[in-house]
Design a protein around this motif. Structure first.
Motif, short mmCIF file in Angstrom:
data_model
loop_
_atom_site.label_atom_id
_atom_site.label_comp_id
_atom_site.label_asym_id
_atom_site.label_seq_id
_atom_site.Cartn_x
_atom_site.Cartn_y
_atom_site.Cartn_z
N GLN A 105 12.84 31.38 1.53
CA GLN A 105 12.17 30.83 0.36
C GLN A 105 12.18 29.31 0.52
O GLN A 105 13.25 28.73 0.77
N ARG A 106 11.04 28.68 0.39
CA ARG A 106 10.97 27.21 0.52
C ARG A 106 11.01 26.56 -0.86
O ARG A 106 10.40 27.07 -1.78
N PHE A 107 11.71 25.45 -0.97
CA PHE A 107 11.78 24.74 -2.26
C PHE A 107 11.04 23.41 -2.19
O PHE A 107 10.97 22.81 -1.14
N GLN A 111 9.63 15.26 16.55
CA GLN A 111 8.78 16.11 17.39
C GLN A 111 8.94 17.59 17.02
O GLN A 111 8.18 18.43 17.45
N LEU A 112 9.97 17.89 16.21
CA LEU A 112 10.20 19.27 15.77
C LEU A 112 9.61 19.51 14.39
O LEU A 112 8.92 20.49 14.14
N THR A 113 9.88 18.57 13.47
CA THR A 113 9.41 18.73 12.09
C THR A 113 9.46 17.38 11.38
O THR A 113 9.85 16.38 11.98
N GLU A 114 9.06 17.37 10.12
CA GLU A 114 9.07 16.08 9.41
C GLU A 114 10.50 15.65 9.09
O GLU A 114 11.36 16.49 8.81
N PHE A 156 10.83 32.97 25.05
CA PHE A 156 11.73 31.94 25.57
C PHE A 156 13.18 32.23 25.19
O PHE A 156 14.08 32.21 26.03
N TYR A 157 13.41 32.54 23.91
CA TYR A 157 14.78 32.75 23.45
C TYR A 157 15.37 34.08 23.93
O TYR A 157 16.58 34.22 24.06
N LYS A 158 14.48 35.05 24.19
CA LYS A 158 14.99 36.36 24.66
C LYS A 158 15.76 36.22 25.96
O LYS A 158 16.71 36.97 26.21
N ARG A 175 24.84 29.65 14.16
CA ARG A 175 23.38 29.52 14.20
C ARG A 175 23.01 28.37 15.12
O ARG A 175 23.68 27.34 15.12
N ILE A 176 21.95 28.57 15.89
CA ILE A 176 21.39 27.50 16.72
C ILE A 176 20.26 26.87 15.92
O ILE A 176 19.38 27.59 15.42
N GLU A 177 20.27 25.57 15.78
CA GLU A 177 19.28 24.87 14.97
C GLU A 177 18.70 23.68 15.72
O GLU A 177 19.36 23.10 16.60
N ASP A 178 17.50 23.31 15.31
CA ASP A 178 16.89 22.03 15.71
C ASP A 178 16.92 21.77 17.22
O ASP A 178 17.45 20.75 17.69
N VAL A 179 16.34 22.71 17.93
CA VAL A 179 16.22 22.57 19.39
C VAL A 179 14.98 21.73 19.68
O VAL A 179 13.88 22.12 19.29
N VAL A 180 15.15 20.62 20.34
CA VAL A 180 13.98 19.81 20.71
C VAL A 180 14.23 19.00 21.98
O VAL A 180 15.28 18.42 22.15
N SER A 185 22.64 33.42 15.75
CA SER A 185 21.23 33.73 15.52
C SER A 185 20.42 32.44 15.47
O SER A 185 20.99 31.33 15.41
N LEU A 186 19.11 32.60 15.50
CA LEU A 186 18.22 31.44 15.36
C LEU A 186 16.88 31.90 14.80
O LEU A 186 16.56 33.10 14.83
N GLU A 187 16.13 30.96 14.25
CA GLU A 187 14.78 31.23 13.75
C GLU A 187 13.81 30.48 14.64
O GLU A 187 14.09 29.34 15.02
N CYS A 188 12.68 31.11 14.95
CA CYS A 188 11.70 30.39 15.76
C CYS A 188 10.30 30.94 15.52
O CYS A 188 10.14 32.02 14.95
N LYS A 189 9.31 30.18 15.98
CA LYS A 189 7.92 30.63 15.87
C LYS A 189 7.67 31.78 16.86
O LYS A 189 8.39 31.90 17.87
#
Ligand code: 16G
Length: 196
Positions: free
Chosen positions: A194-196, A69-72, A177-179, A130-135, A167-171
Motif C-alpha cells: 500500500q503506498r502512502f 538512478q533507482l528511484t526519487e 536476474f535475482y533467481k 531483506r535486500i533493498e536498494d540495489v543500484v 527476501s526482496l522486491e523487484c520489477k
C-alpha cells in the motif's frame, strides 16, 4: 594551522571515515567468496573497486546521486544524511549498507545495496533479512558488480547475521536476474503493498 585547528581538522576527518557498521564483519564472507567464485576476484582485489560499509564521507562522493538512478530521493542535505546515518547506526545489527568505491575516480560511489535485518519473536527469536536498494551506476553496468553485491550480502545475511530467510522486491524484468542467487517465488505467497 594552530594545534586546536589541527585537532578539529583531524576530528572531522575521522568522523567522515566513520563506518555504518564494522568493516571486519565482512572479512569472513570475502574470504569464502573468493574461493567460491574466482571469476569475480578481480573486481574485488584489482585495486579499482573497494567494497566496504557506507561512511559519512560518501555523501560527498555521490552516494545519494547514485540512489537517484533507482528511484526519487528528493532534496537531502549533508545534515539530513548525517542524521539518517546515525539513526541507522544506532539500530545495532540492523542496517548494513554496502558500497562500491571506484578508487581510480576520486572515491566515487558506483554501487550500493542494503541488507536490513529484522528481529522476531517467532521461530525461537529468529532474524529475517531483506535486500533493498540495489543500484549500480549506469556507466559501470555489465561488470557483474550487482551480482557481487547481492551475492555478498546474501551470504552475509546467512552466515554472519544467521537469518532464517531473506527476501526482496523487484520489477518483473529483474526476476530472472535475482533467481540466479536463489531467490524464488514462494508457493501460495503474495507480496502486497500500500503506498502512502
Ligand atoms: C526496488 C528495490 C527496493 C527499493 C524500491 C524503490 C531492490 C531489490 N528493490 O523495488 O529496495 O526500495 O525499488 O522504489 O533493490 P520505490 O521508490 O518505488 O519504492
Amino acid at each position: 594551522m594552530t594545534e586546536r585547528e589541527q585537532t578539529i581538522h583531524d576530528h572531522s576527518i575521522s568522523l567522515t571515515k566513520e563506518y555504518l557498521f564494522a568493516p571486519n564483519l565482512l572479512e569472513k564472507i570475502f574470504k569464502e567468496y573468493s574461493i567460491v567464485d574466482r571469476k569475480l576476484q578481480g573486481n574485488v582485489y584489482n585495486e579499482k573497486y573497494l567494497i566496504r560499509p557506507l561512511t559519512l564521507a560518501d555523501y560527498e562522493h555521490g552516494f545519494i546521486d547514485l540512489l537517484r538512478q533507482l528511484t526519487e530521493c528528493g532534496k537531502i542535505s549533508s545534515d539530513d544524511f548525517r542524521e539518517r546515518f546515525y539513526d541507522m547506526k544506532q539500530c545495532l545489527n540492523t542496517y548494513f549498507v554496502l558500497v562500491i568505491e571506484d578508487l581510480t575516480e576520486n572515491k566515487r560511489i558506483i554501487g550500493t545495496t542494503t541488507l536490513v535485518c529484522e528481529k522476531k519473536f517467532i521461530r525461537q527469536l529468529a532474524t529475517r533479512a531483506r535486500i533493498e536498494d540495489v543500484v549500480v551506476d549506469q556507466k559501470y553496468r555489465g561488470q557483474q558488480l550487482g551480482k557481487l553485491l547481492i551475492d555478498l550480502l546474501t551470504k552475509f545475511a546467512k552466515e554472519v547475521c544467521q537469518c532464517y530467510k531473506i527476501s526482496l522486491e523487484c520489477k518483473d524484468d529483474l526476476v530472472k536476474f535475482y533467481k540466479q542467487f536463489g531467490y524464488n517465488h514462494e508457493d501460495k505467497q503474495n507480496y502486497l503493498c500500500q503506498r502512502f
